[in-house]
Design an enzyme around this catalytic site. Structure first.
Site, PDB file in Angstrom:
ATOM      1  N   TYR A 231     -37.294 -22.809  25.630  1.00  0.00           N
ATOM      2  CA  TYR A 231     -37.873 -21.692  24.879  1.00  0.00           C
ATOM      3  C   TYR A 231     -37.666 -21.943  23.393  1.00  0.00           C
ATOM      4  O   TYR A 231     -36.573 -22.311  22.968  1.00  0.00           O
ATOM      5  CB  TYR A 231     -37.207 -20.382  25.288  1.00  0.00           C
TER       6      TYR A 231
ATOM      7  N   LYS B 285     -29.947 -17.450  14.274  1.00  0.00           N
ATOM      8  CA  LYS B 285     -28.720 -16.906  14.845  1.00  0.00           C
ATOM      9  C   LYS B 285     -27.478 -17.054  13.948  1.00  0.00           C
ATOM     10  O   LYS B 285     -27.282 -16.260  13.023  1.00  0.00           O
ATOM     11  CB  LYS B 285     -28.494 -17.511  16.234  1.00  0.00           C
TER      12      LYS B 285
ATOM     13  N   ASP C 239     -34.656 -28.272  18.215  1.00  0.00           N
ATOM     14  CA  ASP C 239     -34.581 -26.823  18.047  1.00  0.00           C
ATOM     15  C   ASP C 239     -33.117 -26.419  18.255  1.00  0.00           C
ATOM     16  O   ASP C 239     -32.658 -26.286  19.392  1.00  0.00           O
ATOM     17  CB  ASP C 239     -35.509 -26.121  19.048  1.00  0.00           C
TER      18      ASP C 239
HETATM   19  P1  KE4 Z   1     -35.828 -15.761  17.603  1.00  0.00           P
HETATM   20  O1  KE4 Z   1     -37.270 -15.697  17.166  1.00  0.00           O
HETATM   21  O2  KE4 Z   1     -35.570 -14.892  18.845  1.00  0.00           O
HETATM   22  O3  KE4 Z   1     -34.850 -15.501  16.471  1.00  0.00           O
HETATM   23  O4  KE4 Z   1     -35.523 -17.266  18.074  1.00  0.00           O
HETATM   24  C1  KE4 Z   1     -36.338 -17.842  19.045  1.00  0.00           C
HETATM   25  C2  KE4 Z   1     -35.594 -19.006  19.681  1.00  0.00           C
HETATM   26  C3  KE4 Z   1     -35.930 -20.292  19.312  1.00  0.00           C
HETATM   27  N1  KE4 Z   1     -35.291 -21.356  19.837  1.00  0.00           N
HETATM   28  C4  KE4 Z   1     -34.303 -21.195  20.751  1.00  0.00           C
HETATM   29  C5  KE4 Z   1     -33.631 -22.394  21.318  1.00  0.00           C
HETATM   30  C6  KE4 Z   1     -33.918 -19.896  21.160  1.00  0.00           C
HETATM   31  O5  KE4 Z   1     -32.937 -19.748  22.086  1.00  0.00           O
HETATM   32  C7  KE4 Z   1     -34.571 -18.777  20.622  1.00  0.00           C
HETATM   33  C8  KE4 Z   1     -34.241 -17.360  21.045  1.00  0.00           C
HETATM   34  N2  KE4 Z   1     -33.213 -17.210  21.995  1.00  0.00           N
HETATM   35  C9  KE4 Z   1     -33.291 -16.049  22.854  1.00  0.00           C
HETATM   36  C10 KE4 Z   1     -32.137 -16.112  23.858  1.00  0.00           C
HETATM   37  N3  KE4 Z   1     -32.390 -17.038  24.882  1.00  0.00           N
HETATM   38  C11 KE4 Z   1     -33.294 -14.766  22.077  1.00  0.00           C
HETATM   39  C12 KE4 Z   1     -33.078 -13.516  22.888  1.00  0.00           C
HETATM   40  C13 KE4 Z   1     -34.331 -12.687  22.943  1.00  0.00           C
HETATM   41  O6  KE4 Z   1     -35.442 -13.241  23.118  1.00  0.00           O
HETATM   42  O7  KE4 Z   1     -34.168 -11.445  22.827  1.00  0.00           O
END
Ligand code: KE4
Length: 427
Positions: A142, A265, A237
């Site tokens: 993801y 994060k 990523d």
């Molecule tokens: P954000 O757009 O949610 O800040 O980041 C996206 C993203 C990009 N790359 C990786 C490897 C990520 O894990 C994420 C987002 N992680 C999720 C948890 N698995 C966020 C939690 C959510 O979607 O509410």
């Protein structure tokens, strides 16, 4: 009805699914999400006054635990002088300098407001820099919710991207090709079948959105070689692994060089943030000094920079945090395996650094297909058994447990006692 249940019913009137991000809705585990009011160290408190040991940690940002005094002070001191200007501030320069100091192979950084935006922008830069249009990503990984990244599902190792969300057009998904994590041959086949057309391979150096699946020996090194051979850029990523696996993230931890790295994060200390980074040659192709456009009203927001910079400084000043967190994660993993064995529950526990994930399967989990053999019903029972005993885990099998430097020996003992009781009920 608990306060959380009542709030959830109220929320559903004005927020889709009652939440601002789908995984929070507890759809995979049932029941109403707990509405949290306070976090301190490794613990959180919900609206009904119930306390939990927190292994979500806002999905990664709270690597030092909640409400760290130095981070709160940095935020307070900054906000009393104004929250946002849409103009340069010293803090964003200091943040970029700190990231360049800590992370190998990057010379320049661009701040954005989420991991999604970081990956979306890095992909645009890779396409702009190479003049190529196609991307390779891995099934089950993801990278946020930009159109090109919402491609998955496709059966088999090699598939032309199919959108896995309504609203993502076939055109947007067409250039995203799907490979299998820990399977270099699936990548080579795509690169060969799309010779000269692949701008980048985008990978989570540790796949932490299918649970936790570490790269097998040679996988990341193999991606580096394949990208070099085929003229594609390698994008790590590191939204989760960045500043968590090591101060320098996965590039330092595995000793593999990426061309572009995305972050989120931890660099925001809990405030909205994202970033992408790379060589000067690549990053100077980004507007205003280059032809790749990208912008953001709140990019480099001074309050977010203050929180993130304070967190990075603590991690730099206390490098022992990384071994402390990893040792805690190892202890939890060992305890879970022991209890599962004792109670005859089929469980695999993957752990790397401060990330871990229990899977309810007897198949070793080294790829997405294996992760999907997990009994998600059993995970839901495990989740609720732990929640009722005061341990707050990810409300989905396909997420990570995030251990922080604030988790104490007592937290670990409490967690493993709760797990033993829960697994005994599961058998
Ligand atoms: P954000 O757009 O949610 O800040 O980041 C996206 C993203 C990009 N790359 C990786 C490897 C990520 O894990 C994420 C987002 N992680 C999720 C948890 N698995 C966020 C939690 C959510 O979607 O509410």
């Amino acid at each position: 009805m608990t306060r959380s249940e009542a709030l959830f019913e109220r929320a559903k009137n004005v927020l889709p699914g009652g939440v601002n991000s789908p995984v929070r809705a507890f759809r995979a585990v049932g029941g109403a999400p707990r509405f949290l009011v306070k976090g301190l160290g490794s613990h959180v408190l919900d609206e009904d006054g119930l306390e939990y040991i927190d292994y979500v940690g806002s999905w990664g940002p709270m690597v030092l635990g909640h409400s760290h005094p130095d981070i709160l002070k940095a935020v307070y001191d900054r906000m009393t002088n104004g929250l946002s200007f849409g103009a340069p501030t010293t803090l964003e320069v200091e943040m970029a300098e700190k990231m360049v100091e800590m992370v190998p192979n990057i010379e320049m950084v661009r701040m954005v407001n989420s991991g999604t935006e970081a990956v979306m922008s890095a992909v645009r830069l890779a396409r702009g820099a190479t003049g190529r249009e196609k991307l390779i990503k891995f099934e089950g990984c993801y990278h946020g919710h930009s159109d090109a990244m919402l491609v998955g599902a496709g059966s088999g190792a090699l598939t032309q991207g199919e959108p896995d969300s309504a609203g993502v057009t076939k055109g947007a998904a067409r250039d995203t090709l799907l490979a299998q994590y820990n399977d270099l041959s699936s990548v080579e086949r795509l690169l060969t079948a799309n010779k000269g057309e692949v701008a980048a391979v985008v990978v989570e150096p540790v796949a932490a959105n299918m649970g936790v699946v570490p790269p097998q020996d040679g996988f990341l090194e193999g991606l580096r070689e394949l990208c070099d051979k085929h003229g594609a850029l390698l994008i790590f990523d590191e939204v989760i692994t960045g500043f968590r696996l090591a101060a320098g993230g996965a590039q330092e931890y595995f000793g593999v060089r990426a061309d572009l790295v995305t972050f989120g994060k931890i660099i925001g200390g809990g405030m909205p943030v994202g970033a992408y980074a790379g060589s000067r040659k690549l990053m100077e192709q980004v507007a205003p000094c280059g032809p790749v456009y990208q912008a953001g009203t709140l990019s480099g927001n001074p309050v977010a920079m203050a929180a993130g910079l304070a967190q990075l400084k603590i991690l730099t000043d206390h490098p022992e945090c990384y071994e402390v967190m990893a040792a805690s994660a190892r202890k939890i993993a060992a305890g879970l395996r022991e209890s599962a064995e004792k109670h005859g529950v089929s469980m695999q526990v993957n752990q790397i650094g401060s990330l871990l994930c229990p899977y309810f399967t007897d198949t070793p989990v080294d790829c997405f297909a294996a992760a999907k053999t997990s009994d998600t019903e059993k995970y839901a029972k495990y989740f609720n058994g732990m929640l009722s005993r005061g341990v707050y885990l990810a409300p989905s099998q396909f997420e990570a447990m995030f251990v922080s430097s604030a988790h104490t020996g007592n937290d670990l003992a409490f967690t493993l006692q709760a797990a033993d009781e829960t697994l005994q009920m599961l058998k």
